[in-house]
Design a protein around this motif. Sequence first.
Motif, PDB file in Angstrom:
ATOM      1  N   ARG A 127       0.503  -0.386  11.124  1.00 29.10           N
ATOM      2  CA  ARG A 127       0.449   1.065  10.975  1.00 29.10           C
ATOM      3  C   ARG A 127       0.983   1.466   9.610  1.00 29.10           C
ATOM      4  O   ARG A 127       1.867   0.812   9.062  1.00 29.10           O
ATOM      5  CB  ARG A 127       1.272   1.750  12.067  1.00 29.10           C
ATOM      6  N   ALA A 128       0.431   2.532   9.110  1.00 30.65           N
ATOM      7  CA  ALA A 128       0.930   3.108   7.870  1.00 30.65           C
ATOM      8  C   ALA A 128       1.176   4.588   8.114  1.00 30.65           C
ATOM      9  O   ALA A 128       0.287   5.274   8.601  1.00 30.65           O
ATOM     10  CB  ALA A 128      -0.096   2.908   6.743  1.00 30.65           C
ATOM     11  N   PHE A 129       2.352   5.061   7.862  1.00 24.24           N
ATOM     12  CA  PHE A 129       2.741   6.457   8.115  1.00 24.24           C
ATOM     13  C   PHE A 129       2.456   6.836   9.557  1.00 24.24           C
ATOM     14  O   PHE A 129       1.977   7.931   9.847  1.00 24.24           O
ATOM     15  CB  PHE A 129       2.015   7.423   7.165  1.00 24.24           C
ATOM     16  N   GLY A 130       2.685   5.911  10.478  1.00 19.07           N
ATOM     17  CA  GLY A 130       2.478   6.213  11.886  1.00 19.07           C
ATOM     18  C   GLY A 130       1.026   6.151  12.327  1.00 19.07           C
ATOM     19  O   GLY A 130       0.731   6.308  13.492  1.00 19.07           O
ATOM     20  N   LEU A 131       0.118   5.958  11.388  1.00 21.52           N
ATOM     21  CA  LEU A 131      -1.295   5.909  11.768  1.00 21.52           C
ATOM     22  C   LEU A 131      -1.776   4.461  11.777  1.00 21.52           C
ATOM     23  O   LEU A 131      -1.390   3.659  10.932  1.00 21.52           O
ATOM     24  CB  LEU A 131      -2.141   6.730  10.789  1.00 21.52           C
ATOM     25  N   VAL A 132      -2.619   4.151  12.748  1.00 23.31           N
ATOM     26  CA  VAL A 132      -3.137   2.794  12.881  1.00 23.31           C
ATOM     27  C   VAL A 132      -4.036   2.471  11.688  1.00 23.31           C
ATOM     28  O   VAL A 132      -4.948   3.233  11.364  1.00 23.31           O
ATOM     29  CB  VAL A 132      -3.938   2.656  14.191  1.00 23.31           C
ATOM     30  N   ASP A 133      -3.759   1.345  11.061  1.00 23.29           N
ATOM     31  CA  ASP A 133      -4.599   0.910   9.944  1.00 23.29           C
ATOM     32  C   ASP A 133      -5.675  -0.025  10.495  1.00 23.29           C
ATOM     33  O   ASP A 133      -5.475  -1.233  10.603  1.00 23.29           O
ATOM     34  CB  ASP A 133      -3.738   0.193   8.897  1.00 23.29           C
ATOM     35  N   HIS A 134      -6.818   0.581  10.863  1.00 20.77           N
ATOM     36  CA  HIS A 134      -7.855  -0.205  11.532  1.00 20.77           C
ATOM     37  C   HIS A 134      -8.383  -1.326  10.652  1.00 20.77           C
ATOM     38  O   HIS A 134      -8.702  -2.405  11.130  1.00 20.77           O
ATOM     39  CB  HIS A 134      -9.017   0.711  11.965  1.00 20.77           C
ATOM     40  N   ARG A 135      -8.486  -1.054   9.347  1.00 22.79           N
ATOM     41  CA  ARG A 135      -9.076  -2.063   8.472  1.00 22.79           C
ATOM     42  C   ARG A 135      -8.179  -3.296   8.398  1.00 22.79           C
ATOM     43  O   ARG A 135      -8.631  -4.428   8.561  1.00 22.79           O
ATOM     44  CB  ARG A 135      -9.292  -1.478   7.081  1.00 22.79           C
ATOM     45  N   LEU A 136      -6.876  -3.057   8.223  1.00 23.52           N
ATOM     46  CA  LEU A 136      -5.935  -4.174   8.153  1.00 23.52           C
ATOM     47  C   LEU A 136      -5.897  -4.916   9.494  1.00 23.52           C
ATOM     48  O   LEU A 136      -5.809  -6.145   9.545  1.00 23.52           O
ATOM     49  CB  LEU A 136      -4.536  -3.653   7.784  1.00 23.52           C
ATOM     50  N   MET A 137      -5.998  -4.132  10.573  1.00 24.53           N
ATOM     51  CA  MET A 137      -5.982  -4.745  11.906  1.00 24.53           C
ATOM     52  C   MET A 137      -7.165  -5.689  12.061  1.00 24.53           C
ATOM     53  O   MET A 137      -7.011  -6.794  12.555  1.00 24.53           O
ATOM     54  CB  MET A 137      -6.004  -3.655  12.979  1.00 24.53           C
ATOM     55  N   ARG A 138      -8.336  -5.240  11.614  1.00 24.54           N
ATOM     56  CA  ARG A 138      -9.515  -6.101  11.720  1.00 24.54           C
ATOM     57  C   ARG A 138      -9.334  -7.368  10.904  1.00 24.54           C
ATOM     58  O   ARG A 138      -9.691  -8.455  11.330  1.00 24.54           O
ATOM     59  CB  ARG A 138     -10.761  -5.350  11.248  1.00 24.54           C
ATOM     60  N   ARG A 139      -8.732  -7.205   9.713  1.00 23.53           N
ATOM     61  CA  ARG A 139      -8.561  -8.374   8.847  1.00 23.53           C
ATOM     62  C   ARG A 139      -7.598  -9.372   9.494  1.00 23.53           C
ATOM     63  O   ARG A 139      -7.830 -10.570   9.510  1.00 23.53           O
ATOM     64  CB  ARG A 139      -8.057  -7.930   7.467  1.00 23.53           C
TER      65      ARG A 139
END
Lengths: 523, 340
Positions: A128-140
Amino acid sequence: MSSPTLAAAPHPPRDNDGVDGARPLLELTGATVRFGADAALDDVSFRMFPGEVHSLMGENGAGKSTLIKAITGALPLDAGTLVLEGRPVRFATPYDAQRAGVSTVYQEIDLLPNLSVAENVLLGREPRAFGLVDHRLMRRRAAAVLADLGLDVDPASTLGTHPVAVQQLVAIARAIATDVKVLVLDEPTSSLDLDEVAELFDVVRRLTARGVAVLFVSHFLDQVYELCDRVTVLRDGRFVGEYLTRELLRIDLVAKMLGREVSELAERQRGAVAEPEAVPLLSARGVTTARGVQGVDVDVAEGEVVGVAGLLGSGRTALARAVTGVARLEAGSVRVDGAGARLDSPRRAIGLGLVYSSENRRTEGIVAELSVLDNITLALQAQRGALRPIPLARRRELAQSWVDALGIRPPDLDRPAGTLSGGNQQKVLLARLLALAPRVLVLDEPTRGIDVGAKVEIQNLVGELADNGLSVVFISAELEEVLRVSDRVVVLRDGRVVGTVESDDVTTGSLLALVARPDEDGG
Amino acid sequence: MSTTTTPEVRTRRSAPSYQGFIARHAATTPTYAAVLILLVLLAGAETFLPGNFLSPGNLSALLLDNAYLLVLAVGMTFVILTAGIDLSVGSVMAFTGVLGAQLLAQGTPAVVAVPAMLLAGGAIGLLIGVLVQYFHVQPFIASLGGLFLARGLAFVVSLQSIKVEEPTVLWLQQTRIRLDGWYITPTGIIALLAVAFAALVLHLTRFGRTVYAIGGNEGSARLMGLAVARTKVTAYVISGLCGGLAGLLLTAYSGAGYPRNGIGTELDAIAAVVIGGTLLTGGRGYVLGSLVGVLVFGTIKTIISFMGAEQSWMQIIIGGLLLLFIVVQRAIVARSERQR
């Protein structure tokens, strides 16, 4: 058994003490789990070493699933200790166990089919970045975990669109992502094809190479022998022994799983011996189901009892369900007295005179809340249809006659059937089927979980019914029982018939060998 | 079995591109279908109806006339995604609307009255959520209780319509920001902001992903260590808050609070959410789809009044459309399940 003299209790043999003297990663000692008065696990010990594949073997009711639940936090222990990496642990929930490093991949995938593969691998610890899910990083990150296991799955795809095999591997990837130490695979291969099994094994080997201990529970002996280093055998909730797979012959393993008991009953006395050349009443040809059996032929003559023997998963239940219209027939035909029908429902089968009693008495048999009267007349009334009700007086008369004939205790028609003992519930079920005036009776484990006296009664009853001209297919995990009750025994292994024997010609031992397969490859 | 190591990444799973496309977009297909329906409706209305249906004024009114419904649908989307249902929202809207009007009529300043409306809605949502989560009451029953409670409370506040003369609240509806023929009011902006905020929360926060996870498989979500209980209760609170916000928008729109407002509106909101592609079984759907669903709903209503037909036709068409959509969704879900 929480007796203080635990140390004095003699423990069954254990080959080899650890891999190169390593300490166990997980050790369960004196585990006891009770359900009411019955002990599902009774003073069982179990251990796993890092980097090994361990198999847990036992027939139905041996306590395998209870043991799994006990080490994964799904069931509390009534007695005994669980030690993980040298520290005593107590898991209140499966999630606790998972956080400590003990994860389970069930046959029914415990994931989220509606979310992406990446989320299924990482949700709960997603970047997460600033409380928001970082979908792109999660996929990676998910892609990295999957690639590590040698899997090529698009992390952005929805999990539910993949076949079960892939979902299972994703579940394993999730376990990896949560730092698994002990991975439990519960019947992971039962719905996989050969390629998928090979891929799963590949993944398991990658895991053990990193020191993960894998508990592989399967009823496929070939797979157990191919993959596992060590095997623990349970029977009737008790620890039988722990063995190195390469030192244990297959037939010995099967013998330990089934246990031998002295027969408490003489051979069944037959009134008349069925003529072997008689035209079969039930004739099943090339019975094939999606999973279960392939091209099985079974003939049953009038008044004959044909036993079906085989290990759990050999296709014995699948066969019974396929010939009685409960499961879909992929190929093959079933004829009763020359008459066939498209067996797409149990109703059609009943129309042919083919009735089935399920191995799951409680979920597919008895309606516990209804009275004995209602339970007995249920199927008959259903067959007649709602527009032609049987008068109550007639129903009582009918039910009473069956209660008397089968010796159902207590002989009280108005008692809820659920309050009867297991053996009497089974008799109520038999009465329900017999009220339909069937020609062929298919009994799947009719004596499972009932006491010895009732067992003998049911066995004798089957004999009497056959003497009166009824054809019976009798399925049981207990070989002695199959031999005692049946005229002929069809032996199944991996969904195929591997032999048909006359009961008089074989001993339990030789039947056992047939069930387990001769050990030509040394086991 | 030749299980010697195969370090190469396997290629056999690289499905044909269209299958890959479906795998990626299985969840969005019903929503695209809703968009398609909307376009067909709009194009059909433009072609076959006399006059100029696709005028900027008409399209602007489409949003503004349904702003309250849009807000309700946003809250409903949260609840339905968790595989729940909230039948109380129509009554909550009426209750908070009449409560707000009453407070304003008594001279309470808007800065107090408006938060009070939202709080009242949120409180009813909280009650339903707690009943569902901790007392294991079926969402249908719990929210049905909420429906009666809120409706009763609305009548307790007032039996008659209460006119609103408070300038701030009226400003919400009377201010028109114009661009060529297009216009929008603060109520419309609030509704659109609600959609945008909900979309952000649902897709980019752990809370939002947990909402989807619960709808997918509650047991699995718990096993993954997600905060299932808190999330589920919060979904109902959000729906209640949206009920309160819709009460504000409707009061501004109609210039009055009326305790008989919004009877059956909860069903309109559910219909809009389902038409927008959210599955009633939970876990699949989008709040943007609910926006489309509301627009479909509004368009049909407008077409009917354009044609001068009976309003009952509106309900027949919505009913038919709803059934059609549920069948389509079932087919899509069944297909993706059969693939396994």
